[in-house]
Design a protein around this motif. Structure first.
Motif, PDB file in Angstrom:
ATOM      1  N   PRO A 102      34.562   1.665  14.498  1.00 24.80           N
ATOM      2  CA  PRO A 102      34.252   0.781  15.628  1.00 24.80           C
ATOM      3  C   PRO A 102      33.736   1.573  16.828  1.00 24.80           C
ATOM      4  O   PRO A 102      34.072   2.744  17.002  1.00 24.80           O
ATOM      5  N   ILE A 103      32.938   0.904  17.608  1.00 23.80           N
ATOM      6  CA  ILE A 103      32.445   1.491  18.858  1.00 23.80           C
ATOM      7  C   ILE A 103      33.330   0.931  19.971  1.00 23.80           C
ATOM      8  O   ILE A 103      33.212  -0.236  20.346  1.00 23.80           O
ATOM      9  N   GLU A 104      34.207   1.774  20.448  1.00 21.91           N
ATOM     10  CA  GLU A 104      35.144   1.354  21.486  1.00 21.91           C
ATOM     11  C   GLU A 104      34.406   1.173  22.812  1.00 21.91           C
ATOM     12  O   GLU A 104      33.330   1.733  23.023  1.00 21.91           O
ATOM     13  N   ASP A 105      35.018   0.410  23.696  1.00 27.97           N
ATOM     14  CA  ASP A 105      34.409   0.136  24.997  1.00 27.97           C
ATOM     15  C   ASP A 105      34.113   1.411  25.784  1.00 27.97           C
ATOM     16  O   ASP A 105      33.107   1.487  26.491  1.00 27.97           O
ATOM     17  N   THR A 106      34.972   2.405  25.663  1.00 30.68           N
ATOM     18  CA  THR A 106      34.767   3.661  26.397  1.00 30.68           C
ATOM     19  C   THR A 106      33.456   4.316  25.996  1.00 30.68           C
ATOM     20  O   THR A 106      32.667   4.716  26.851  1.00 30.68           O
ATOM     21  N   LEU A 107      33.215   4.429  24.689  1.00 29.96           N
ATOM     22  CA  LEU A 107      31.964   5.026  24.216  1.00 29.96           C
ATOM     23  C   LEU A 107      30.781   4.156  24.616  1.00 29.96           C
ATOM     24  O   LEU A 107      29.758   4.668  25.076  1.00 29.96           O
ATOM     25  N   TYR A 108      30.909   2.843  24.463  1.00 31.27           N
ATOM     26  CA  TYR A 108      29.805   1.957  24.833  1.00 31.27           C
ATOM     27  C   TYR A 108      29.460   2.116  26.316  1.00 31.27           C
ATOM     28  O   TYR A 108      28.277   2.182  26.683  1.00 31.27           O
ATOM     29  N   THR A 109      30.471   2.207  27.156  1.00 31.21           N
ATOM     30  CA  THR A 109      30.234   2.386  28.590  1.00 31.21           C
ATOM     31  C   THR A 109      29.522   3.703  28.857  1.00 31.21           C
ATOM     32  O   THR A 109      28.566   3.753  29.646  1.00 31.21           O
ATOM     33  N   GLN A 110      29.968   4.773  28.201  1.00 29.96           N
ATOM     34  CA  GLN A 110      29.310   6.072  28.375  1.00 29.96           C
ATOM     35  C   GLN A 110      27.857   5.997  27.917  1.00 29.96           C
ATOM     36  O   GLN A 110      26.964   6.536  28.585  1.00 29.96           O
ATOM     37  N   LEU A 111      27.629   5.356  26.790  1.00 30.53           N
ATOM     38  CA  LEU A 111      26.262   5.205  26.285  1.00 30.53           C
ATOM     39  C   LEU A 111      25.402   4.401  27.249  1.00 30.53           C
ATOM     40  O   LEU A 111      24.265   4.786  27.558  1.00 30.53           O
ATOM     41  N   SER A 112      25.936   3.289  27.748  1.00 28.35           N
ATOM     42  CA  SER A 112      25.139   2.425  28.624  1.00 28.35           C
ATOM     43  C   SER A 112      24.903   3.045  29.996  1.00 28.35           C
ATOM     44  O   SER A 112      23.986   2.635  30.708  1.00 28.35           O
ATOM     45  N   ASP A 113      25.699   4.051  30.351  1.00 24.15           N
ATOM     46  CA  ASP A 113      25.441   4.791  31.591  1.00 24.15           C
ATOM     47  C   ASP A 113      24.228   5.708  31.459  1.00 24.15           C
ATOM     48  O   ASP A 113      23.615   6.073  32.470  1.00 24.15           O
ATOM     49  N   VAL A 114      23.890   6.084  30.226  1.00 23.21           N
ATOM     50  CA  VAL A 114      22.822   7.058  29.988  1.00 23.21           C
ATOM     51  C   VAL A 114      21.585   6.420  29.359  1.00 23.21           C
ATOM     52  O   VAL A 114      20.465   6.845  29.619  1.00 23.21           O
ATOM     53  N   PHE A 115      21.786   5.405  28.538  1.00 22.89           N
ATOM     54  CA  PHE A 115      20.684   4.753  27.827  1.00 22.89           C
ATOM     55  C   PHE A 115      20.499   3.325  28.338  1.00 22.89           C
ATOM     56  O   PHE A 115      21.479   2.630  28.624  1.00 22.89           O
ATOM     57  N   SER A 116      19.254   2.894  28.399  1.00 23.12           N
ATOM     58  CA  SER A 116      18.971   1.496  28.719  1.00 23.12           C
ATOM     59  C   SER A 116      19.419   0.618  27.553  1.00 23.12           C
ATOM     60  O   SER A 116      19.662   1.109  26.437  1.00 23.12           O
ATOM     61  N   ASP A 117      19.517  -0.679  27.790  1.00 26.94           N
ATOM     62  CA  ASP A 117      19.863  -1.601  26.705  1.00 26.94           C
ATOM     63  C   ASP A 117      18.851  -1.510  25.571  1.00 26.94           C
ATOM     64  O   ASP A 117      19.221  -1.493  24.392  1.00 26.94           O
ATOM     65  N   ASP A 118      17.559  -1.442  25.927  1.00 26.81           N
ATOM     66  CA  ASP A 118      16.513  -1.329  24.907  1.00 26.81           C
ATOM     67  C   ASP A 118      16.694  -0.062  24.080  1.00 26.81           C
ATOM     68  O   ASP A 118      16.556  -0.080  22.858  1.00 26.81           O
ATOM     69  N   ALA A 119      16.999   1.042  24.745  1.00 32.48           N
ATOM     70  CA  ALA A 119      17.193   2.304  24.047  1.00 32.48           C
ATOM     71  C   ALA A 119      18.418   2.246  23.139  1.00 32.48           C
ATOM     72  O   ALA A 119      18.392   2.790  22.024  1.00 32.48           O
ATOM     73  N   LEU A 120      19.484   1.578  23.574  1.00 32.32           N
ATOM     74  CA  LEU A 120      20.677   1.453  22.732  1.00 32.32           C
ATOM     75  C   LEU A 120      20.403   0.650  21.472  1.00 32.32           C
ATOM     76  O   LEU A 120      20.885   0.993  20.391  1.00 32.32           O
ATOM     77  N   VAL A 121      19.632  -0.410  21.612  1.00 31.68           N
ATOM     78  CA  VAL A 121      19.270  -1.194  20.422  1.00 31.68           C
ATOM     79  C   VAL A 121      18.415  -0.346  19.490  1.00 31.68           C
ATOM     80  O   VAL A 121      18.652  -0.286  18.279  1.00 31.68           O
TER      81      VAL A 121
END
Length: 146
Positions: A102-121
């Motif tokens: 699973p992708i926990e909220d902590t990792l998702y938050t760290q990712l979204s701080d660095v990558f745009s939503d488009d980049a994450l998709v």
């Protein structure tokens, strides 16, 4: 043992995977970084122990200017100093998704701080794509490039 030639047996299905790669290339060029994409493909291939893809993506990363030392260090990226925050987050996501964790909220938050939503998709679909390729190659075992 001779295995089925997946490119000949299911050309329409394989064309779908190749078309996905082309679309990903366009999106990665727009939203991410090609060298980062190669690192992610290489790391997923390491986790999946896909020799064919390890050889291919190591070569492609070097053709894009990736340093051989970083390619060697990729298997232990958490303990190595030569990776950026963005690369570390992408590699962490790659490992979590490849290992079906699973992708926990902590990792998702760290990712979204660095990558745009488009980049994450784009990154998520790219990780899914290399895992699909790894599984096809592991099943039919084409010879790795030298």
């Amino acid at each position: 043992m001779k295995r089925a030639n997946y490119l000949q047996c299911a050309p329409k299905l394989m064309q779908h995977l190749f078309a996905q790669e082309q679309l990903l290339n366009e999106e990665v060029t727009r939203n991410l970084d090609i060298k980062l994409w190669e690192l992610v493909k290489l790391r997923a291939s390491q986790l999946n122990q896909c020799g064919y893809c390890i050889a291919m993506h190591s070569r492609q990363a070097m053709e894009l200017g990736e340093c051989p030392k970083r390619i060697i260090a990729l298997n232990a990226w958490r303990d190595m100093s030569g990776f950026t925050t963005k690369e570390r987050l992408a590699l962490a996501l790659c490992e979590q998704l490849t290992n079906a964790q699973p992708i926990e909220d902590t990792l998702y938050t760290q990712l979204s701080d660095v990558f745009s939503d488009d980049a994450l998709v784009t990154l998520t679909v790219a990780i899914n794509a290399i895992n699909a390729w790894n599984r096809v190659v592991k099943m039919f075992k084409p010879e790795p490039d030298a």
